[in-house]
Write a protein that holds these residues in place. Structure first.
Motif, mmCIF file in Angstrom:
data_model
loop_
_atom_site.group_PDB
_atom_site.id
_atom_site.type_symbol
_atom_site.label_atom_id
_atom_site.label_comp_id
_atom_site.label_asym_id
_atom_site.label_seq_id
_atom_site.Cartn_x
_atom_site.Cartn_y
_atom_site.Cartn_z
ATOM 1 N N GLY A 2 0.815 -1.212 0.000
ATOM 2 C CA GLY A 2 0.000 0.000 0.000
ATOM 3 C C GLY A 2 0.846 1.259 0.000
ATOM 4 O O GLY A 2 0.552 2.220 -0.702
ATOM 5 N N ILE A 28 2.409 1.697 -3.492
ATOM 6 C CA ILE A 28 1.429 2.086 -4.501
ATOM 7 C C ILE A 28 0.938 3.508 -4.260
ATOM 8 O O ILE A 28 0.896 4.323 -5.174
ATOM 9 C CB ILE A 28 0.246 1.096 -4.522
ATOM 10 C CG1 ILE A 28 0.694 -0.262 -5.036
ATOM 11 C CG2 ILE A 28 -0.885 1.628 -5.407
ATOM 12 C CD1 ILE A 28 -0.332 -1.365 -4.851
ATOM 13 N N PHE A 29 0.565 3.812 -3.024
ATOM 14 C CA PHE A 29 -0.062 5.103 -2.745
ATOM 15 C C PHE A 29 0.947 6.255 -2.686
ATOM 16 O O PHE A 29 0.747 7.288 -3.314
ATOM 17 C CB PHE A 29 -0.842 5.041 -1.423
ATOM 18 C CG PHE A 29 -1.652 6.270 -1.149
ATOM 19 C CD1 PHE A 29 -2.846 6.483 -1.821
ATOM 20 C CD2 PHE A 29 -1.235 7.217 -0.239
ATOM 21 C CE1 PHE A 29 -3.597 7.614 -1.584
ATOM 22 C CE2 PHE A 29 -1.980 8.351 0.011
ATOM 23 C CZ PHE A 29 -3.171 8.550 -0.666
ATOM 24 N N TYR A 67 2.716 1.979 -9.648
ATOM 25 C CA TYR A 67 1.474 1.379 -10.108
ATOM 26 C C TYR A 67 1.702 0.038 -10.790
ATOM 27 O O TYR A 67 0.762 -0.692 -11.033
ATOM 28 C CB TYR A 67 0.744 2.328 -11.047
ATOM 29 C CG TYR A 67 0.358 3.636 -10.395
ATOM 30 C CD1 TYR A 67 -0.072 3.687 -9.082
ATOM 31 C CD2 TYR A 67 0.430 4.829 -11.100
ATOM 32 C CE1 TYR A 67 -0.428 4.875 -8.487
ATOM 33 C CE2 TYR A 67 0.070 6.024 -10.515
ATOM 34 C CZ TYR A 67 -0.348 6.046 -9.209
ATOM 35 O OH TYR A 67 -0.700 7.223 -8.613
ATOM 36 N N ARG A 123 -4.795 4.906 -6.639
ATOM 37 C CA ARG A 123 -4.653 5.527 -5.321
ATOM 38 C C ARG A 123 -5.609 4.892 -4.320
ATOM 39 O O ARG A 123 -5.245 4.676 -3.160
ATOM 40 C CB ARG A 123 -4.864 7.025 -5.410
ATOM 41 C CG ARG A 123 -3.741 7.734 -6.170
ATOM 42 C CD ARG A 123 -3.959 9.230 -6.275
ATOM 43 N NE ARG A 123 -4.143 9.876 -4.998
ATOM 44 C CZ ARG A 123 -3.150 10.292 -4.193
ATOM 45 N NH1 ARG A 123 -1.904 10.097 -4.572
ATOM 46 N NH2 ARG A 123 -3.409 10.872 -3.060
ATOM 47 N N GLY A 167 -4.149 1.515 -3.383
ATOM 48 C CA GLY A 167 -3.004 1.708 -2.497
ATOM 49 C C GLY A 167 -3.420 2.087 -1.088
ATOM 50 O O GLY A 167 -2.895 1.546 -0.105
ATOM 51 N N GLU A 188 -5.048 -0.979 0.692
ATOM 52 C CA GLU A 188 -4.049 -1.941 1.140
ATOM 53 C C GLU A 188 -3.264 -1.407 2.328
ATOM 54 O O GLU A 188 -2.972 -2.142 3.276
ATOM 55 C CB GLU A 188 -3.099 -2.297 0.003
ATOM 56 C CG GLU A 188 -3.713 -3.209 -1.019
ATOM 57 C CD GLU A 188 -2.691 -3.774 -1.981
ATOM 58 O OE1 GLU A 188 -1.477 -3.698 -1.691
ATOM 59 O OE2 GLU A 188 -3.106 -4.293 -3.021
#
Length: 73
Positions: free
Chosen positions: A19, A22-23, A28, A49, A52, A55
């Motif tokens: 998470g 990704i965030f 990505y 987003r 992310g 997660e």
């Protein structure tokens, strides 16, 4: 009970790290098929987003549960 503590700790760490990447780091490519869907216009960055953040929050919650198991058991 020891196995449950280990599983929760590992699972929470994995979710939180994925998470985070990704965030916050905008990696990505960790989302399966996202780059192809982005090019095709089926998904956008808001979707990534949300994935992310979901997660990351789940990872923190599972880590909190693991900490509670470790402390109170």
């Amino acid at each position: 009970m020891l196995a449950l503590k280990i599983i929760f700790t590992l699972l929470g760490t994995a979710f939180a790290l994925f998470g985070y990447f990704i965030f916050f780091r905008k990696k990505y490519s960790l989302i399966n098929g996202f780059e192809a869907d982005l090019k095709a216009g089926r998904k956008n960055e808001d979707y990534a987003r949300r994935v992310g953040m979901t997660e990351f929050v789940l990872g923190i919650a599972i880590l909190a549960a693991a900490a509670a198991l470790i402390v109170f058991d």
